[in-house]
Scaffold this active site. Structure first.
Site, mmCIF file in Angstrom:
data_model
loop_
_atom_site.group_PDB
_atom_site.id
_atom_site.type_symbol
_atom_site.label_atom_id
_atom_site.label_comp_id
_atom_site.label_asym_id
_atom_site.label_seq_id
_atom_site.Cartn_x
_atom_site.Cartn_y
_atom_site.Cartn_z
ATOM 1 C CE LYS A 1 -2.199 -1.067 3.915
ATOM 2 N NZ LYS A 1 -1.566 -2.353 4.266
ATOM 3 N NE ARG B 1 -4.476 -1.441 9.758
ATOM 4 C CZ ARG B 1 -3.318 -0.916 9.351
ATOM 5 N NH1 ARG B 1 -3.178 0.388 9.257
ATOM 6 N NH2 ARG B 1 -2.313 -1.704 9.059
ATOM 7 N NE ARG C 1 7.271 -3.163 5.926
ATOM 8 C CZ ARG C 1 5.962 -2.906 5.836
ATOM 9 N NH1 ARG C 1 5.468 -2.426 4.725
ATOM 10 N NH2 ARG C 1 5.156 -3.151 6.843
ATOM 11 N NE ARG D 1 6.507 -1.081 10.461
ATOM 12 C CZ ARG D 1 5.398 -1.025 9.750
ATOM 13 N NH1 ARG D 1 5.403 -0.427 8.571
ATOM 14 N NH2 ARG D 1 4.279 -1.558 10.205
ATOM 15 N NE ARG E 1 1.725 -5.374 11.363
ATOM 16 C CZ ARG E 1 2.828 -5.238 10.616
ATOM 17 N NH1 ARG E 1 3.891 -6.004 10.859
ATOM 18 N NH2 ARG E 1 2.884 -4.354 9.668
#
Ligand code: AMP
Length: 197
Positions: free
Chosen positions: A14, A89, A128, A134, A146
């Site tokens: 996204k 969300r 990532r 992160r 998640r």
């Protein structure tokens, strides 16, 4: 004006796609995840609160997120339109977004989901996480939580937007350029090409 929502599980691309689309269509990109991370980095009260949820892979409470989103929209009164990335969300967030936009004589024109298989997404997120640092991208259990949050709370929004004839889906597997092209094809069905900057 054109207002888009990008849907998709964590790692679906996204943010990457929003960065291309905002240039192509002259839109303001609002990523609630990025705003939370900015607040965490700067040690704000909002950041401290959000961190306790983000670190576990849980969603931040609706009211906190909705208030923050409103501020971000109101900071950009001259925008030609918005790409909402990672918002809404939940059902409450979707309704709050509709109310906020209606107040400003605006609306969502399309929501587009980027589809990808969970196993592909887990691999992408772990990669990532090595680069971004992160912590929510570095732990498979947090990633799976998640995904569960997405399945339970976000996926039902598909029906909400389908009922309004505003839901689209594109294959999120392929090169960045191919996926931007697929998204652009959807966007151009709602906005005539001659008005594209
Ligand atoms: P993202 O960068 O979109 O993957 O978001 C990272 C984390 O920020 C999520 O796992 C949530 O904890 C939090 N977050 C981002 N957007 C929202 C939202 N709209 N509602 C609740 N929590 C959010």
């Amino acid at each position: 004006m054109i207002n888009l929502v990008l849907f998709g599980k964590p790692g679906a691309g996204k943010g990457t796609q929003a960065n291309f689309l905002k240039e192509k269509y002259n839109l303001k990109h609002i990523s609630t995840g990025d705003v939370f991370r900015y607040n965490i980095k700067n040690g704000t009260e909002l950041g401290q609160l959000a961190k306790t949820y983000i670190d576990k892979g849980d969603l931040v409470p609706d009211q906190v997120t909705i208030d923050m989103l409103r501020d971000e929209v109101e900071k950009n009164p001259d925008a030609d339109g918005f790409i909402f990335d990672g918002f809404p969300r939940t059902g409450a967030q979707a309704k709050a977004l509709d109310t906020l936009l209606k107040e400003k004589d605006m609306q969502i024109h399309a929501t587009i989901a980027l589809d990808a298989d969970d196993q592909v997404l887990i691999k992408r997120l772990l990669e990532r996480g090595k680069v971004s640092g992160r912590t929510d991208d570095q732990d498979v259990d947090k990633i799976k939580n998640r995904f569960e949050e997405y399945n339970e709370k976000t996926a039902p929004l598909i029906e909400y937007y389908q009922e309004q004839d505003k839901f689209h889906r594109v294959n999120g597997i392929g090169s960045i350029e191919e996926i931007t092209q697929r998204l652009s094809e959807v966007i151009e069905t709602i906005r005539p090409p001659k008005t594209i900057k």
